[in-house]
Design a protein around this motif. Structure first.
Motif, short mmCIF file in Angstrom:
data_model
loop_
_atom_site.label_atom_id
_atom_site.label_comp_id
_atom_site.label_asym_id
_atom_site.label_seq_id
_atom_site.Cartn_x
_atom_site.Cartn_y
_atom_site.Cartn_z
N MET B 310 46.59 65.58 9.37
CA MET B 310 45.72 66.64 9.86
C MET B 310 45.60 67.75 8.82
SD MET B 310 44.03 66.37 12.50
CE MET B 310 43.54 68.02 12.91
N GLU B 311 46.73 68.09 8.24
CA GLU B 311 46.72 69.16 7.22
C GLU B 311 45.71 68.85 6.14
OE1 GLU B 311 48.58 71.99 8.63
OE2 GLU B 311 48.30 72.16 6.46
N VAL B 312 45.87 67.67 5.60
CA VAL B 312 44.99 67.28 4.49
C VAL B 312 43.54 67.27 4.93
CG1 VAL B 312 44.44 65.38 2.95
CG2 VAL B 312 46.80 65.99 3.35
N GLN B 313 43.32 66.76 6.09
CA GLN B 313 41.94 66.68 6.57
C GLN B 313 41.36 68.08 6.78
OE1 GLN B 313 42.54 62.41 8.82
NE2 GLN B 313 42.20 64.21 10.05
N LYS B 314 42.17 68.93 7.36
CA LYS B 314 41.68 70.30 7.56
C LYS B 314 41.37 70.94 6.22
CE LYS B 314 44.14 71.78 11.68
NZ LYS B 314 45.21 72.66 12.15
N ARG B 315 42.25 70.70 5.29
CA ARG B 315 42.06 71.29 3.97
C ARG B 315 40.74 70.83 3.36
NH1 ARG B 315 46.21 72.94 1.73
NH2 ARG B 315 46.43 73.80 3.81
N LEU B 316 40.53 69.55 3.43
CA LEU B 316 39.29 69.00 2.87
C LEU B 316 38.08 69.60 3.56
CD1 LEU B 316 37.74 67.05 1.09
CD2 LEU B 316 38.10 65.28 2.76
N HIS B 317 38.16 69.70 4.85
CA HIS B 317 37.03 70.25 5.58
C HIS B 317 36.76 71.68 5.18
CE1 HIS B 317 35.00 71.64 9.43
NE2 HIS B 317 34.18 70.82 8.84
N GLN B 319 37.48 73.14 2.39
CA GLN B 319 36.91 73.20 1.04
C GLN B 319 35.47 72.74 1.03
OE1 GLN B 319 38.23 74.64 -1.55
NE2 GLN B 319 39.94 75.15 -0.20
N LEU B 320 35.19 71.77 1.85
CA LEU B 320 33.82 71.30 1.90
C LEU B 320 32.90 72.39 2.42
CD1 LEU B 320 34.33 67.68 3.20
CD2 LEU B 320 33.27 68.33 1.07
N GLU B 321 33.38 73.10 3.41
CA GLU B 321 32.54 74.18 3.95
C GLU B 321 32.31 75.24 2.89
OE1 GLU B 321 34.46 75.47 7.56
OE2 GLU B 321 32.86 74.46 8.66
N GLN B 323 32.43 74.89 -0.28
CA GLN B 323 31.56 74.36 -1.32
C GLN B 323 30.11 74.37 -0.86
OE1 GLN B 323 33.22 71.35 -3.76
NE2 GLN B 323 31.35 70.16 -3.79
#
Lengths: 259, 441
Positions: B310-317, B319-321, B323
């Motif tokens: 979840m951590e990683v996924q949240k992080r990616l999300h 950053q995507l936002e 970006q």
């Protein structure tokens, strides 16, 4: 070239069903090269107009592809979100402490399954947002290349159009993601004993699957934004990941078949 | 007939088949097998459907009686076979295709009835064969006889093997046979016809070649099917030897198609589930959990792994936002600048017109630059300007980045939208100051 490689890597790491839904960056780049390698046919000539037409045609096709895939996935996610919510309600209602047949064992078992599913679901949605972003980046880059090589002015108006496209409007998906997160936090609160274990092992091996793809996407994003050789007005600044140790601590090995 | 090479093969065998006393004569009851074969064979192309249907009606009874002796594992198939007459799915099955389909089955089923020198044939074998046959006729649409021959009817022979190949023996086999049963349900008429056509006394004849035609919609089914043929060759060489005529037919090119019915699908899914879940998740959604030893993971470990994911996924999300917001703003700013250039260009042109004589116009150099920008890419022009003004745009960018990072990282998307709405104004205002130094030069 760097982006091309990164994109290829991402495609490799992504979920199998998604592999051919990404931007055909390499082909488009070849086209741009071939257009620009005929320098005599420039600005205003019929040939140039034709070449541009072809380029635009291909781009539009790609956009169509993105839109179709994105909307299909989006729809799927909306449905799955509903299903998950219902599932949670059912389990709580049936086996929860205040349910019809309170049964801790069943409750725990079902909740464990739901938890795994919901985390995966969250991951898939995030990967879709990533998909959108990667393709957008690719389009922006290829347009920039085109303008640079042919001296055209295609980029700005075209990118404005891209910004409006369904595949780039990820608001709904983001909303679902947030909703998912809050559901998880509500249904699976962090317990104290878990908090103490937060200092975990440094290296975790990630195999195939959503987790791997997510990590790959993050790393890729970081790489792409590390430093552009043609840093300019429209370049993204380098990525500054808070807690980047977290990401770096996850090593991506080649998939280990779990027998 | 050219169209049915397989059939021609079977002719010599047909007699043998008929002598087997196979149930399911083309249009009559069992005992009459030999003669109807000859009669009905030419009729097949024309009236196969009709005869098939008749067959279906009559055959169940025949089959049931014959097959009852072969219960063993497949005992339950008989009960299900009673329903097969209702499962007729003849739509556009071409006659000879059906024919080819069924003959192997028929032969196998017939062997049940008669005393076939089948080495392996257990009762289950034969019953399954017949069942396959039944189902085939009803629900399959084969392209050619040969494809029919391809069907691994022999699977029944290796009943246990077939099931094992799929998964666990007992339970799985039951489900599998139930499913196979359904498949065969409608195949009766064809099977009987084929029996007669082949006239082969040994099941073995038809054995190696039968491959289930698989419809497009059931790739899994095909997987099952493909397992079956593998089993078949492994079994009796004797059987294979006899099956020469069918082998020739087997080599015919066309691929049979099976019509995948909902009932079929349901049973199939049931079987698959019993066998250990669907394999169609080609996207193996392995999480960190799977990475650990599946035996030893405890509840805490699972939870932890999920949290990490979840951590990683949240992080990616996140950053995507960020970006995405950045990208939007960059484009927005680009658009503003473009407008600025255009406006300035226009005003510059006007100025030139009005003050044509004043060539020492201090704004001329920059105007020239600005005028050129619409012709060239705006990037070049802005870069020229950037060269002059140095850090202004860069500062603007970093300022944007910082603000958006803050926004993206901490606020929700909705909040982030507000700054975006005010962005055009900000763009305008920020462009103005940066523009002035340029024009003043």
């Amino acid at each position: 070239m760097k982006f091309g490689k990164r994109l290829k890597q991402q495609i490799q790491e992504t979920l199998p069903g998604w592999r051919d839904q990404f931007l055909s960056y390499k082909e488009l780049k070849k086209l741009v090269r071939s257009i620009s390698s005929a320098p005599t046919l420039l600005n205003g000539s019929f040939e140039y107009g034709r070449a541009e037409e072809e380029f635009v045609y291909l781009l539009n096709n790609e956009i169509e592809k993105f839109n179709a895939f994105f909307m299909e996935q989006e729809e799927d996610f909306v449905i799955r979100n509903k299903e998950l919510q219902q599932r949670i309600q059912r389990v709580i209602g049936k086996w929860g402490p205040n349910g019809n047949h309170p049964s801790e064992a069943d409750y725990k078992e079902e909740m464990a399954k739901i938890r795994k599913d919901i985390v995966d679901f969250h991951g898939e949605m995030v990967l879709l947002v990533n998909y959108s972003n990667v393709n957008y980046t690719g389009l922006a880059k290829i347009l920039k290349k085109y303008d640079k090589r042919t001296g055209g002015l295609l980029r700005l108006p075209f990118i404005q159009k891209v910004l409006q496209q369904p595949f780039f409007t990820t608001d709904l998906i983001s909303k679902l993601v947030k909703q998912c997160e809050s559901t998880i936090d509500a249904v699976f609160p962090v317990e104290d004993e878990e908090r103490t274990r937060e200092a975990r092992e440094a290296i975790i091996v990630a195999g195939e699957g959503i987790f791997r793809n997510t990590v790959a996407a993050l790393q890729s994003m970081q790489e792409i934004r590390r430093g552009s050789s043609t840093y300019g007005h429209f370049s993204l600044p380098p990525l500054n990941l808070p807690d980047s140790e977290l990401i770096q601590s996850v090593q991506l090995n080649s998939p280990i078949p779990t027998v | 007939m050219e169209a049915r090479p397989a059939l021609s093969f079977q002719r010599p065998g047909a007699k043998q088949l008929s002598s087997m006393g196979m149930s399911g004569a083309l249009s009559t009851s069992l005992p009459v097998l030999p003669t109807p074969l000859e009669e009905t064979y030419p009729k097949l192309p024309d009236s196969q459907q009709v005869s098939m249907e008749r067959e279906l009606v009559t055959r169940p009874l025949n089959h049931a009686s014959h097959l009852s002796s072969n219960s063993s594992v497949v005992g339950h198939m008989f009960s299900s076979s009673s329903g097969f007459s209702t499962d007729l799915h003849y739509s556009s099955i071409s006659p000879h295709e059906k024919h080819s389909r069924h003959s192997p089955f028929i032969s196998q089923s017939s062997t049940n009835a008669a005393s076939l020198p089948i080495t392996h044939s257990s009762g289950s074998l034969q019953s399954t064969a017949s069942h396959y046959a039944k189902e085939n006729s009803a629900s399959w649409q084969t392209d050619s006889l040969s494809s029919f021959l391809d069907f691994p009817v022999n699977t029944p022979i290796e009943n246990s093997q077939v099931e094992i190949s799929s998964c666990n023996a007992a339970l799985a086999s039951e489900e599998f046979t139930k499913w196979a049963d359904q498949l065969i349900t409608d195949d009766d008429a064809l099977a009987s016809n084929w029996n007669e056509l082949l006239g082969d006394t040994s099941v073995t004849d038809l054995e190696p070649k039968m491959v289930f035609p698989v419809s497009k919609s059931s790739p899994n089914f095909q997987a099952h099917q493909s397992q079956v043929p593998l089993q078949l060759p492994a079994t009796s060489g004797e059987i294979r030897a006899v099956a020469n005529p069918t082998s020739l037919a087997n080599s015919a090119p066309a691929k049979p198609r099976m019509r995948w019915t909902p009932e079929l699908h349901e049973s199939f899914v049931e079987a698959v589930n019993l066998l250990g879940g669907s394999e169609r998740s080609s996207e193996k959604k392995l999480t960190p959990i799977e990475e650990m030893s599946l035996d030893l993971k405890t509840g805490i470990e699972i939870t932890e792994a999920l949290r990490m994911q979840m951590e990683v996924q949240k992080r990616l999300h996140e950053q995507l936002e960020i970006q995405r917001n950045l990208q939007l703003r960059i484009e927005e700013q680009g658009r503003c600048l473009q407008k600025m250039f255009e406006k300035q260009c226009k005003s510059g042109v006007d100025k030139l017109k009005t003050s044509a004589t004043t060539l020492e116009n201090p704004s001329t150099p920059s105007l020239d630059t600005v005028q050129e920008s619409p012709a060239k890419s705006e990037l070049d022009a802005s870069q020229v300007d950037h060269g002059k003004t140095g850090t202004d745009p860069v500062n603007a960018n970093t300022a944007l980045e910082e603000s958006s990072q803050e926004l993206g990282g901490k606020h929700k998307v909705s909040e982030a939208n507000d700054p975006e709405n005010s962005e055009p104004d900000a763009c305008e205002s920020s462009s103005q100051p940066s523009k002035r130094p340029r024009t003043d030069e």
